[in-house]
Design an enzyme around this catalytic site. Structure first.
Site, PDB file in Angstrom:
ATOM      1  N   GLU A   1       2.436 -10.149   1.548  1.00 37.44           N
ATOM      2  CA  GLU A   1       3.489 -10.277   2.568  1.00 37.44           C
ATOM      3  C   GLU A   1       4.856 -10.516   1.919  1.00 37.44           C
ATOM      4  O   GLU A   1       5.870 -10.029   2.409  1.00 37.44           O
ATOM      5  CB  GLU A   1       3.131 -11.397   3.557  1.00 37.44           C
ATOM      6  CG  GLU A   1       1.948 -11.001   4.456  1.00 37.44           C
ATOM      7  CD  GLU A   1       1.459 -12.143   5.324  1.00 37.44           C
ATOM      8  OE1 GLU A   1       1.043 -13.163   4.739  1.00 37.44           O
ATOM      9  OE2 GLU A   1       1.493 -12.027   6.560  1.00 37.44           O
TER      10      GLU A   1
ATOM     11  N   GLY B   1      -0.551 -13.800   1.674  1.00 34.68           N
ATOM     12  CA  GLY B   1       0.872 -14.112   1.607  1.00 34.68           C
ATOM     13  C   GLY B   1       1.571 -13.454   0.426  1.00 34.68           C
ATOM     14  O   GLY B   1       2.762 -13.142   0.497  1.00 34.68           O
TER      15      GLY B   1
ATOM     16  N   ALA C   1      -1.477 -17.516   0.432  1.00 31.59           N
ATOM     17  CA  ALA C   1      -1.039 -18.862   0.757  1.00 31.59           C
ATOM     18  C   ALA C   1      -1.961 -19.822   0.027  1.00 31.59           C
ATOM     19  O   ALA C   1      -3.043 -19.435  -0.409  1.00 31.59           O
ATOM     20  CB  ALA C   1      -1.129 -19.067   2.264  1.00 31.59           C
TER      21      ALA C   1
ATOM     22  N   GLU D   1      -7.150 -12.204   4.955  1.00 29.94           N
ATOM     23  CA  GLU D   1      -7.197 -13.395   5.824  1.00 29.94           C
ATOM     24  C   GLU D   1      -8.371 -13.385   6.792  1.00 29.94           C
ATOM     25  O   GLU D   1      -8.901 -14.431   7.148  1.00 29.94           O
ATOM     26  CB  GLU D   1      -5.890 -13.515   6.615  1.00 29.94           C
ATOM     27  CG  GLU D   1      -4.706 -14.004   5.808  1.00 29.94           C
ATOM     28  CD  GLU D   1      -4.003 -12.916   5.016  1.00 29.94           C
ATOM     29  OE1 GLU D   1      -4.524 -11.776   4.939  1.00 29.94           O
ATOM     30  OE2 GLU D   1      -2.916 -13.209   4.480  1.00 29.94           O
TER      31      GLU D   1
END
Ligand code: COA
Length: 685
Positions: free
Chosen positions: A111, A108, A69, A131
């Protein structure tokens, strides 16, 4: 191939043989910012709506598959479409979606790959969910999809250590379907997409997989066992428990319900002080190397050889840094015996590393082969950089630098490793002050990750730029410091050490002081730290000091006879009766009653508020460029717990007005900048 269409500023789509190739182009690391998410949604709509498209590949341009992210967006507020929903849409797509992974697919990014139906990776790719290092958990389905794909234990391992896995291991774990040569990635991804669109039957959606979680559900001890085996990773920090809780939900609940648990846990962490602090540290660590006025166009000086003066602990450690990266070092000492001893210690250090399997015997010899001992400063005539690490006395520095002046070639950088002497004064011993700077290493210099680059009034931009760059090359984080007594890290922490002595005298037992600071997150408290570094190393002000009295009794800390604590053979300390007597003696001498015992909370305030105050002065005087630099210096130089963000970030979170009031209560005048920020409701960071 069809023409390339823009899905957004950062995402393109082109069609080749009925396969849509979706490429993310958001340098430097293809972080999944707003425009990437919007582009992915538009791409999915195109893929679903366009009957010419039968399958799709998601990949990226530049150096990597998305590395996460966009962390910078976290603090300004994230806008829709949110990543979990984007990934759900990728997974729900009726046409096969292939992730073509290269570089570092992190957070992310991974993901997104988990939302695709197939994953193919370049051999050099790495994949991870880091994370936890930001005090967070993978909040876009990672905690729910990864266990379904690789099992809870392997998923926990990845998420709680935050360490990425290499492609080969990812294939073994079942995280990717296929690993291919780097240069064949897109061709192989095309072949995979073609094969998949020819196949009948439902698409393999990770959220629908049950086999792994059913197996995990049968293992009642799994989570307790994992926590017991990895206890250290759970200490002090809150994210690992939330990750564990989310993975439990993945194992025990239907996917959608698990997603709700993940989302609630993510929000808890996202708004936590720990995550705020760790995110600050992430950017602060990367920012220290940026110096206003110094840029890509500042010429660097090529450092191909180094001279180190002094073969003591410091000089030896400094020399190792350069030998480690293949730069030859000439080490100069005054006496053969000292030189032999110094080189012997270096060899022993390397051999110890080799014994642990982190170097080969050949590496040891290569590195030793790069080190040349000399008793003659003349042998520094041709080196590109000299680092002086001799005794801390201005007279000796004068002797050394005025010799270097006559010996060194023009253009050589002349550095001092002094930890408190005035670099500007040292520069006056040469006629080339622009070539002089401080390179302040922390002991042990081959291990500690901080390098303070000290800029004298006349140091040239090239010299400073070279110092900063060189730090990175030897694996250190540079922090630029101005000239003052103690520079940043030592100046910052001196009030901490002084306050610990006063607190002890005033009546708080040493074990209470130390345990309060351990609970705050330091590996050891200030009193035990003094014992470790040696009571003869730091000199406190005053005519009768605790350390002075202990040293007079030949108690120098862990290295000799114990200090404040007595130590058993396992180096466990118990408060020493001898130290108790010394405390009583100094109390009598100074007329201190010794009846003020503080609570742990008061200990933290009493020791850290003075540090914040000093930090404010360091910043105000321009000794440090930014508050974040002070935090990095404290974290890397003094092991300040990074989940507290370093002193300045901690102060912001803790409340500047509280600190001002606390300092006033302690009879310490708050620094002007601290008072101003507190009054304005501002913050350091
Ligand atoms: N969001 C925003 N910016 C990011 C970023 C992210 N997820 N990851 C890296 N960056 C930025 C860095 O701040 C740096 O910016 P700068 O050049 O302006 O200083 C730049 O990208 C390069 O990063 P850097 O770490 O210096 O490069 P590197 O090649 O050493 O490492 C990574 C690259 C991706 C391995 C590393 O940056 C990393 O681990 N990033 C974090 C990944 C992460 O935690 N993802 C999960 C987010 S929830």
């Amino acid at each position: 191939m069809s023409e390339t269409k823009s899905m957004s500023d950062t995402v393109t789509l082109s069609v080749e043989d009925a396969v849509a190739v979706v490429l993310i182009d958001n340098p430097p690391v293809n972080a999944l910012g707003l425009s990437v998410r919007e582009g992915l949604v538009a791409a999915i709509e195109e893929i679903e709506g366009n009957t010419d498209i039968k399958a799709a590949i998601i990949s990226a341009k530049g150096r990597t598959f998305p590395a996460g992210a966009d962390i910078a967006e976290f603090d300004i507020g994230m806008r829709e479409p949110w990543l979990p929903g984007v990934i759900d849409r990728i997974e729900a797509c009726s046409k096969p979606m292939v992730a073509a992974i290269f570089g570092t697919a992190l957070g992310g990014g991974l993901e997104v790959a988990l939302g695709c139906h197939y994953r193919i990776a370049a051999a050099s790719a790495k994949m991870g969910l880091p994370e936890v290092k930001l005090g967070l958990l993978p909040g876009a389905g990672g905690t729910q999809r990864l266990p379904r794909l690789v099992g809870a234990e392997a998923a926990l391992q990845m998420m709680i250590t935050g360490k990425p896995v290499k492609a080969a291991l990812a294939e073994q774990m079942g995280l990717v379907d296929k690993v291919v040569a780097d240069d064949a990635l897109m061709a192989e991804a095309m072949a995979m997409a073609a094969a998949m669109m020819a196949k009948d039957g439902p698409l393999p959606r990770v959220s629908e997989k049950t086999e792994m979680v059913e197996k995990d559900r049968a293992d009642a001890e799994l989570f307790d066992r994992f926590k017991a085996e990895h206890g250290r990773l759970f200490r002090d920090v809150i994210a690992p428990d939330e990750i564990l809780d989310s993975v439990k939900a993945a194992v025990n609940l239907p996917f959608r319900e698990g997603m709700s648990v993940e989302s609630a846990n993510f929000n808890k962490l996202f708004t936590s002080d720990q995550s705020r602090a760790l995110r600050h540290v992430f950017f602060a660590m990367r920012e220290t190397s940026k110096v206003p006025g110094i840029g890509k166009d500042t010429p660097l000086i090529d450092v191909k050889s180094v001279g180190v003066i002094g073969a003591g602990t410091m000089g030896g450690g400094i020399a190792m840094n350069f030998a480690n990266i293949g730069i030859p070092v000439t080490i100069v000492e005054v006496k053969q015996e000292a030189l032999d001893r110094g080189l012997g210690v270096i060899r022993k250090n390397y051999e110890n590393t080799a014994r642990k399997g982190r170097l080969t015997d050949a590496d040891v010899e290569t590195r030793m082969g790069l080190l040349t001992g000399s008793l003659d400063m003349e042998s520094l005539a041709d080196v590109d950089l000299v680092i002086e690490a001799v005794f801390e006395s201005m007279e000796i520095k004068e002797k050394v630098f005025s010799r270097l002046e006559t010996i060194c070639k023009p253009g050589a950088i002349l550095a001092s490793n002094t930890s408190f002497l005035d670099i500007n004064h040292i520069a006056t011993f040469t006629s080339r002050p622009e070539m002089v700077l401080g390179l302040h290493f922390f002991s042990p210099a081959n291990v500690m990750p901080l390098l303070e680059v000290v800029r004298g009034d006349k140091s040239s931009d090239s010299v400073i730029a070279t110092g900063m760059k060189l730090a990175g090359k030897i694996g250190k984080t540079p922090v630029l410091a101005g000239v003052c007594d103690g520079f940043i890290a030592n100046r910052l922490m001196l009030p901490y050490m002084v306050a610990s002595q006063e607190m002890l005298l005033a009546g708080t037992p040493m074990q209470v002081i130390d345990s309060a600071m351990r609970d705050y997150g330091f590996a050891m408290g200030p009193i035990a730290l003094l014992d470790l570094i040696g009571l003869d190393v730091i000199t406190f002000p005053g005519d009768m000091t605790l350390t002075g009295e202990l040293v007079a009794m030949e108690r120098r800390g862990q290295k000799l006879n114990g200090g404040f604590y007595d130590y058993d053979e396992k180096r466990r300390g118990t408060p020493a009766p001898a130290a108790h007597d010394v405390i009583e003696k100094v109390r009598r001498h100074r007329g201190i009653a010794g009846d003020v015992e503080l609570t742990p909370e008061q200990v933290v305030a009493g020791l850290l508020y003075p540090v914040i105050n000093e930090g404010a002065k360091i910043l105000d005087e321009g000794i440090a460029l930014r508050a974040g630099d002070i935090d990095v210096a404290a974290i890397l130089g003094y092991n300040w717990p990074s989940y507290q963000g370093g002193p300045m970030c901690w102060a912001d979170i803790h409340g500047l007005d509280k600190i001002v009031a606390g300092l006033e209560q302690m009879g310490i005048e708050p620094a002007a900048m601290l008072k101003k920020l507190a009054a304005e409701g501002g913050s350091f960071t």
